[in-house]
Structure formats: structure tokens, C-alpha cells
Design a protein around this motif. Structure first.
Motif, mmCIF file in Angstrom:
data_model
loop_
_atom_site.group_PDB
_atom_site.id
_atom_site.type_symbol
_atom_site.label_atom_id
_atom_site.label_comp_id
_atom_site.label_asym_id
_atom_site.label_seq_id
_atom_site.Cartn_x
_atom_site.Cartn_y
_atom_site.Cartn_z
ATOM 1 N N ASP A 452 0.820 -1.215 0.000
ATOM 2 C CA ASP A 452 0.000 0.000 0.000
ATOM 3 C C ASP A 452 0.852 1.263 0.000
ATOM 4 N N THR A 453 2.060 1.188 0.552
ATOM 5 C CA THR A 453 2.972 2.328 0.488
ATOM 6 C C THR A 453 3.360 2.614 -0.963
ATOM 7 N N ILE A 454 3.640 1.562 -1.730
ATOM 8 C CA ILE A 454 3.962 1.759 -3.148
ATOM 9 C C ILE A 454 2.783 2.395 -3.872
ATOM 10 N N ARG A 455 1.583 1.885 -3.604
ATOM 11 C CA ARG A 455 0.387 2.467 -4.233
ATOM 12 C C ARG A 455 0.232 3.938 -3.850
ATOM 13 N N ALA A 456 0.481 4.238 -2.572
ATOM 14 C CA ALA A 456 0.312 5.614 -2.097
ATOM 15 C C ALA A 456 1.357 6.549 -2.702
ATOM 16 N N MET A 457 2.601 6.081 -2.859
ATOM 17 C CA MET A 457 3.618 6.900 -3.531
ATOM 18 C C MET A 457 3.240 7.097 -4.997
ATOM 19 N N ARG A 458 2.794 6.027 -5.630
ATOM 20 C CA ARG A 458 2.379 6.114 -7.035
ATOM 21 C C ARG A 458 1.267 7.144 -7.219
ATOM 22 N N ALA A 484 8.968 3.962 -10.366
ATOM 23 C CA ALA A 484 8.244 5.171 -10.780
ATOM 24 C C ALA A 484 7.570 5.822 -9.577
ATOM 25 N N ALA A 485 7.049 5.001 -8.675
ATOM 26 C CA ALA A 485 6.404 5.541 -7.471
ATOM 27 C C ALA A 485 7.418 6.252 -6.588
ATOM 28 N N MET A 486 8.595 5.654 -6.425
ATOM 29 C CA MET A 486 9.628 6.269 -5.600
ATOM 30 C C MET A 486 10.042 7.625 -6.177
ATOM 31 N N ARG A 487 10.113 7.704 -7.474
ATOM 32 C CA ARG A 487 10.547 8.953 -8.113
ATOM 33 C C ARG A 487 9.493 10.057 -8.026
ATOM 34 N N ARG A 488 8.278 9.715 -7.619
ATOM 35 C CA ARG A 488 7.240 10.733 -7.441
ATOM 36 C C ARG A 488 7.335 11.420 -6.084
ATOM 37 N N TYR A 729 16.034 -16.144 -10.109
ATOM 38 C CA TYR A 729 16.480 -15.367 -8.954
ATOM 39 C C TYR A 729 15.788 -14.002 -8.889
ATOM 40 N N TYR A 730 15.572 -13.564 -7.644
ATOM 41 C CA TYR A 730 15.201 -12.170 -7.429
ATOM 42 C C TYR A 730 16.434 -11.438 -6.905
ATOM 43 N N PRO A 731 16.561 -10.131 -7.064
ATOM 44 C CA PRO A 731 15.519 -9.199 -7.516
ATOM 45 C C PRO A 731 15.347 -9.082 -9.028
ATOM 46 N N GLU A 732 16.123 -9.835 -9.808
ATOM 47 C CA GLU A 732 16.042 -9.684 -11.269
ATOM 48 C C GLU A 732 14.644 -9.964 -11.808
ATOM 49 N N THR A 733 13.892 -10.854 -11.153
ATOM 50 C CA THR A 733 12.558 -11.188 -11.661
ATOM 51 C C THR A 733 11.427 -10.574 -10.841
ATOM 52 N N ASN A 734 11.751 -9.686 -9.889
ATOM 53 C CA ASN A 734 10.681 -8.977 -9.180
ATOM 54 C C ASN A 734 9.831 -8.140 -10.124
ATOM 55 N N VAL A 735 10.426 -7.730 -11.245
ATOM 56 C CA VAL A 735 9.692 -6.938 -12.236
ATOM 57 C C VAL A 735 8.460 -7.685 -12.731
ATOM 58 N N LEU A 736 8.460 -9.017 -12.618
ATOM 59 C CA LEU A 736 7.355 -9.828 -13.138
ATOM 60 C C LEU A 736 6.196 -9.968 -12.161
ATOM 61 N N VAL A 737 6.390 -9.594 -10.898
ATOM 62 C CA VAL A 737 5.369 -9.809 -9.865
ATOM 63 C C VAL A 737 4.434 -8.600 -9.838
ATOM 64 N N PRO A 738 3.172 -8.748 -10.240
ATOM 65 C CA PRO A 738 2.273 -7.592 -10.275
ATOM 66 C C PRO A 738 2.036 -7.023 -8.877
ATOM 67 N N LEU A 739 1.984 -5.723 -8.775
ATOM 68 C CA LEU A 739 1.772 -5.073 -7.488
ATOM 69 C C LEU A 739 0.473 -5.530 -6.831
#
Length: 767
Positions: A452-458, A484-488, A729-739
């Protein structure tokens, strides 16, 4: 002279592949540990430092949360613990000159491995708005910047305060107090991404969201089921406990989609048999289950136990069920309807193996179930763990010596952080005690967890992100969305010992605040200080670093929190932040009055080995649930559905890795050396999908939102994964896990259940 960090950043995409190993540890583990330690620390520093790991007069390993035995060995650490210590106690240093030579945009193109290899951070650094480089900043100015941004928020809920599992009890308590004095419960932590499902299930069923066993219980068990866990890589010292249990007559069952070397055979480096001989065979029954099939497995075993009771009697613990449990009849009626064909489809196991497990259960009085991320990171994770509890309740395996639940925590004080109040949904009782002790009214509205923190930053609702340790960007799901959320954000702040990916994915302004590590000597105006941690089994003990800090002026986590709190809340705030920063005993005195089980904290934590926190289900078979009893729960049989032509991917660690920290590019137990961009696929699945061994593919995840998430350029490795599954391995494949793909109830990312398809290779990113 500081050691030099590597200048090259390996591509990590061309590994050598050999056959997987079938035993863990032994001489190779010793050699690898010492080699990596010497590279980072040098020989003399290695000897001085490793001799103090997990010792009563030393420091707690910054790696996993496995407990120490009553009598420690001279070398009370594992291979990965030695790597964790070496990374922190390294003689490599990052100075202002490093940041002057490397713009943030360039650092953002580097791998997490390269960033971590550069060494210890030595002074506060600021990336100002519009800047291209981090530049040095004084501590006073750094705290003033954070205070300015926090006070400028429309609401305190516009800030989020993340914490990692390496933070001490004292720092965690001060941190949550600061956040709540500010006015928010936005306290996401790494538990949200790992064992939140365990806590959710255990609080509901047993009343305590922690394990119910001690190390002694593990040694006394008749049967130990290790489900969804790889101790050989993630908790290597657990293998010593399993070996001891095995030698005392215990049977061990491994439930895992991948064969794991540590659970096959353990060559204990603490004895001659392990160093020179064949070691100890650990697993008696290996159930190579399909990803997400664990709920079906435990339902099936429970059905067989009910059938055995009806046929023979004397199977269930009726006295325990009657005196201490609720909901048995409703649960049993549902369990009896379990469909065999659905079980076979979900588990991929021959039914005879499930019957063999049930037979082992029937011949065992004392049973422990251990688990980790393989159970917790599924959509149906909470029902799965509730069914594990049902299984143990049936025969009274809660509150009996040698029996109970054993969720194995991954980071050294992640459980302690939660005990100290790091939770976005705190209990009313905790808030009442905190408010009474510090004479204020804490916020009552629930805060944001990690997702929810990621959603809130986004969405622009969180504008200041403060991280006490960890590597949030690399640890969380849906990497592109998270970055992208962090950069906001207006401001991102990271309290860290070393450089990581999160430092180069910044808000409009960013701060890096270097801190003392576990290995460092901590001396304040009041003298030498120590901190405390809680292990995976509820034991609290002290930790004292002994090394000279890597730079003058470094502050401890406690001092950083307290000085920031004073800068933000002002002189009118009545909390004695200055006393807390100078004398950690004063923090512990307050903890003793707020947190149950910590009475006389300062006296008890000074005892050799520390002290055990109370646990009602374990200690007295009392269950502080909403009903006052242990609760059976009905958990409909469910498992992931995978469309034709797709596989179910689980993310996992390599052996040269701890969480998001990459120590090296090898995974020797799985036969992978010199690279990380690999995907492990069963040869039969590979043949059906036309995936040639050694070929390269893109991994594309499929989720109901229709968004394409792609991890490019992975080498296919044929590997004995359970049919229908794959691993990378993660974090290389974390990109595949939907929020938004999270576990029901716990909101934990479903990193062990990602539907993927394979597409032609699009090339190495950045090449």
C-alpha cells in the motif's frame, strides 16, 4: 589502506552450468567463507571478527534469525553468515570522491552486485533537487532537510517509515515512537513481504503470530516437516539442528518444488564426519510438490487422519480438542469431502506418497512443521498456514515438548521489529500502553503496509519515504511501478551501511545517512552501548560490536532516529530523545513498561543467552484468540491455475545471496556459476515449450490487468523443478510480480506464483 572494490560490472548472463549437488556445507563451505571474508576484511580482521559472531560477548549475525544453541561453538556461524559479516566489516570505503566521480544516472545503470561491492558508506550525502550527483552534507543539515519536508506535508500520513529486519529492538522502538508522535501508523516493514501470511494465520488460529517452538523442541521432535523452505541456502545453521534431531531418532519430510542439497545431506563443518566423511542424510521422504499445492497436501493428510480415527480410533487427541479448540466439527465435515483428484492435480504427487506421509504422522507423537516463503507468498498463503495449524491441532501438537509451528524468519531481527511495534495495524492495547507511557494520544487509523505504500507513492499520497535499512526498491514487487512511485516522492531517505539500488532511485531530493553496523563498536557520551535482537523462536539477547567504525562521526540507528525526532518535533516534545541516544538502557526501561514480556528488560538481557518471551500456546496451552481457544478453520481446496503453454514461476535466492544483497555470482548447490540471469525449467516442460537448454528467452508475466511485465535475456537451464513450474532469482525477476497480485488477508506479494510465458530473446538490458 582501504581495499579496492571491483571496477568491472559483470553482465551475469553467461553462467557455467553443471549438475546440482546433493550435499551442503563441508569443506567447500569453509573454504568459500574464508575466501570471501579475506577478500573483504583481510586475514587478521577475519579471524578477529568471525570469532565474535553469535557469541554471548559478541554480536548477532546480521544475516538470518536462526537462534543460538545454549552452548555455542567457537565458530558459531554458517557460510552465508560469514559472507554477511564480511560485507559489513569490509575494509572497502565509499567517500565523497566516489559520488563526485559517479553521477546518479550512471550508478542507476550498475547492477546491485556492483553497488554492494563498493564498500561502507562513510558520510551523509545529499542529492538536491535538480542535482546530478550526491554531495556531502552535515548531519545537522540532513536532519533539518527531513524535518522541513515532514513539516511541509498536509498530513503526517504523507510520510512512510520503512524498516528492515537488521534494525535493533532499541532503534525499532524509538522509530515507531517517532512515527506515532508525528501522527502516522505508516510503518511498512520487510515482514509485509515475507512472513505476514504466517502472522495473519497464526494470530487468527492460535492467538500469537509467532512460532511456538524452541530449539530444544526441534531436537526432541519425532517428525519434522520442512515445507517451502531451503535451509541450506537461507538458514544454514538450521541444518545443525536437523542433524541433531535426526541423530536422536527424528524423521524428516521435505516438501518443495525443487530438490535442495541441504535437505538431502548435511556435511557439518563442526565435526570430522562432516568435514571428511559423507555427512548426515537428512530427508526420509521428499515430496516434490507443484507450486502452490501445499494446502491440498495438508488437507489430504488431514482427511486420512480423520479416516484413520474412524477406522481404528486413538488417532486424534480428543482431550486436547475438547478442552482447547473450537470449530472442529465444522472443519472435519468439510475436510472429509476433500476430492482426491483435485489433490492429485494440485500437488502433482502420487497418492501413495501422501499416504506414506500420513503413515509417518500416525507413528509420531511429537511433530513440528517448519516453513518459509514457499508457503507465505501465494494468494492462498493464509488458508494454507491455517490448514497446517489444523493438522497440528488434530493430534495435540501445540504446547507439547517437541511439537508446534515453526515459521522460520529470514532476517535477524525482523520478528523483534514487529514486537517493538513496527506494524501498520497496531493493537489497541499496544497503543494504549505507548500513549500512557509517553503522555500522548497515538494515531488509531491503520497505516500503509509495503504494497500500500507503493500504491500511495504512485498516487501522490505519500511524499516522503524514509527507510531504516533494507533495499526497498529491490525487495518489493513490480519493479517498474515501484521505481516510478519512488521517483514521485518529494524526499527519499535511506539509513544504510552500504550502497544499494534504492539509493539511485530517488525522489526530487534524496539523502543517504550512513550508520553503524552490527560489527561496529558503539560508544556514546555515556560509554559503550549494546543493542538487543529477537530471534526466530522468541529469544531476546544482546549484541555488541567490537570493530572500530569505518569513519569518524558515524551515528548509530538509535542516534539517527532520536536526533531526527528532536529536529522534527521540536524542543516542546517531552520525549527524552537525547537520553535515548546516549544511553540505550533508558530506551529499554521504556520498552519494559510498554511491551509485555519485557519486564526487567535491562536485567534479563544481560543474562548469558538472554531470555525467552512468553508464548501462551506453547507455555500453558492458553490461546489469546478472539474466542479464547485454538480455532479450527475451513479452507477450501485451491491451487494456482496455469494456462496451457505457460509455467508458474517462483522467485528465489541463489546461494551467494542474502535477500537483496548479492555476495557473488554463483549458486554452487544448483550448479550455476558466474551468472544470475537464468531460468530453471523441468526438461519435460522445456521440451513441450521448445526451450532449448542454454538458449535465451524473455520472461513475460501474465496478469488480469493486461499490463506486460518483461524480464529480458534469461538463459534456460534444464533442472529438476516440479512439472509446471519454473524458478529464477530475485531481484532480477521482481519486475514480473504484479503489485496487485497479493495474498488474501495478508497482502503479501505472490512471488512464488507468477504465470509466465516465454518469448524470443530481446537481448541484455542496456547492451
Amino acid at each position: 589502506m582501504a581495499k579496492q572494490a571491483p571496477q568491472d560490472d559483470p553482465a551475469q548472463d553467461a553462467p557455467q552450468v553443471s549438475a546440482p549437488q546433493h550435499a551442503a556445507a563441508g569443506l567447500p563451505a569453509v573454504g568459500h567463507s574464508l575466501r570471501m571474508a579475506a577478500e573483504q576484511m583481510g586475514a587478521r580482521r577475519t579471524l578477529a571478527t568471525l570469532s565474535k559472531v553469535n557469541q554471548p560477548d559478541g554480536f548477532d549475525c546480521p544475516g538470518c534469525a536462526w537462534p543460538e544453541p545454549g552452548k555455542t561453538h567457537a565458530a558459531e556461524f554458517c557460510e552465508n553468515g560469514a559472507k554477511a559479516v564480511a560485507e559489513e566489516a569490509t575494509e572497502r570505503r565509499i567517500t565523497a570522491g566516489f559520488f563526485a566521480a559517479h553521477p546518479v544516472a550512471e550508478l542507476a545503470e550498475r547492477s546491485g552486485y556492483w553497488l554492494g561491492q563498493q564498500g561502507r558508506l562513510t558520510e551523509p550525502m545529499l542529492l538536491d533537487e535538480g542535482g546530478t550527483h550526491y554531495t556531502p552534507v552535515s548531519w545537522e543539515r540532513a536532519f533539518a532537510i527531513v524535518a522541513e519536508e515532514l513539516r511541509a506535508l498536509d498530513t503526517p500520513d504523507g510520510a512512510a517509515f520503512y524498516i528492515s529486519g537488521r534494525t535493533s529492538n532499541e532503534a525499532a522502538f524509538a522509530y515507531q515512537l517517532f512515527a506515532r508522535r508525528l501522527g502516522t501508523n505508516n510503518l511498512p516493514d520487510c515482514s509485509n513481504m515475507c512472513h505476514e501470511s504466517s502472522g495473519s494465520a497464526l494470530v487468527e488460529t492460535l492467538g500469537v503470530g509467532k512460532g511456538s517452538v524452541s530449539l530444544k523442541d526441534l531436537h526432541q521432535a519425532d517428525l519434522i516437516i520442512v515445507a517451502g523452505q531451503n535451509p541450506g541456502t537461507n538458514h544454514p545453521r538450521m541444518l545443525s539442528a536437523l542433524e541433531r534431531a535426526k541423530r536422536a531418532g527424528a524423521k524428516i519430510v521435505s516438501v518443495n518444488p525443487l530438490p535442495e542439497a541441504g535437505l538431502e545431506r548435511f556435511k557439518n563443518p563442526q565435526n570430522a564426519r562432516g568435514l571428511a566423511g559423507h555427512g548426515t542424510k537428512l530427508t526420509d521422504l521428499f515430496l516434490q510438490i507443484r507450486l502452490g499445492g501445499d494446502l491440498a497436501l495438508f488437507r489430504a493428510v488431514n482427511q486420512l487422519l480423520l479416516a484413520a480415527e474412524e477406522k481404528h480410533g486413538n488417532v486424534l487427541d480428543h482431550e486436547f480438542l475438547q478442552q482447547h479448540c473450537l470449530g472442529f466439527e465444522e472443519w472435519a465435515a468439510d475436510a472429509r469431502t476433500t476430492d482426491r483428484e483435485a489433490v492429485l492435480a494440485a500437488t502433482g504427487l502420487p497418492y501413495g506418497q501422501i499416504e506414506e506421509l500420513a503413515s509417518m504422522v500416525l507413528s509420531s507423537r511429537r511433530i513440528i512443521v517448519c516453513w518459509a516463503m514457499g508457503l507465505t507468498q501465494h494468494k492462498h498463503a493464509v488458508p494454507t498456514i491455517r490448514e497446517v495449524v489444523n493438522f497440528l491441532l488434530l493430534r495435540g501438537n501445540i504446547g507439547r515438548p517437541g511439537a508446534g509451528v515453526c515459521p522460520v524468519r529470514g532476517h535477524s531481527n525482523v520478528q523483534g521489529d514487529r514486537t517493538m511495534g513496527i506494524f501498520e495495524r497496531p493493537s489497541g492495547a499496544f497503543l494504549d500502553a505507548l500513549g500512557k507511557e509517553f503522555a500522548f494520544e497515538p494515531p488509531r487509523e491503520h497505516g500503509f503496509d509495503a504494497v500500500d505504500t507503493i500504491r500511495a507513492m504512485r498516487d501522490g499520497r505519500v511524499r516522503v519515504f524514509f527507510a531504516m535499512g533494507g533495499n526497498f526498491v529491490a525487495a518489493t514487487p513490480d519493479t517498474d511501478v515501484t521505481e516510478a512511485a519512488m521517483r514521485r516522492c518529494r524526499l527519499t531517505v535511506h539509513v544504510s551501511t552500504k550502497l544499494n539500488r534504492s539509493h539511485v532511485v530517488t525522489g526530487a531530493r534524496a539523502l543517504i545517512l550512513p550508520t553503524l553496523g552490527r560489527t561496529d563498536r558503539d560508544v556514546t557520551a555515556k560509554g559503550a552501548q549494546f543493542v538487543s535482537v529477537e530471534d526466530s523462536m522468541g529469544m531476546v539477547h544482546s549484541s555488541r560490536g567490537g570493530l572500530r567504525p569505518p569513519a569518524r562521526g558515524l551515528l548509530s540507528e538509535v542516534a539517527i532516529v532520536c536526533r531526527l525526532a528532536r529536529a522534527t518535533l521540536g524542543p516542546q516534545d517531552s520525549t527524552p530523545w537525547e537520553d535515548f541516544a546516549d544511553d540505550y538502557d533508558s530506551v529499554r526501561d521504556r520498552i519494559a513498561r510498554v511491551v509485555p514480556g519485557f519486564e526487567d528488560f535491562n536485567e534479563k538481557v544481560r543474562r548469558p543467552g538472554g531470555f525467552a518471551l512468553p508464548h501462551g500456546p506453547r507455555d500453558s496451552r492458553s490461546f489469546p484468540t478472539t474466542t479464547g481457544k485454538a480455532n479450527f478453520s475451513v479452507n477450501p481446496l485451491t491451487a494456482p491455475e496455469v494456462p496451457a503453454g505457460r509455467l508458474l514461476l517462483q522467485t528465489l535466492r541463489s546461494h551467494d545471496q542474502y535477500n537483496t544483497t548479492i555476495y557473488g555470482l554463483d549458486d554452487r548447490y544448483r550448479g550455476i556459476t558466474g551468472g544470475r540471469r537464468v531460468v530453471l525449467v523441468n526438461p519435460a516442460d522445456a521440451a513441450a515449450l521448445g526451450l532449448a537448454e542454454g538458449g535465451y528467452v524473455d520472461l513475460v508475466s501474465e496478469w488480469r490487468d493486461g499490463v506486460e511485465r518483461r524480464a529480458p535475456h534469461f538463459m534456460v537451464v534444464h533442472y529438476p523443478v516440479a512439472l509446471g513450474g519454473a524458478a529464477a532469482y530475485y531481484p532480477e525477476t521482481n519486475v514480473l510480480v504484479p503489485l496487485d497480485s497479493t495474498a488474501d488477508i495478508s497482502n503479501t506479494p505472490t512471488s512464488k506464483a507468477v504465470v509466465v510465458r516465454f518469448e524470443p530473446d530481446s537481448g541484455l538490458p542496456g547492451a
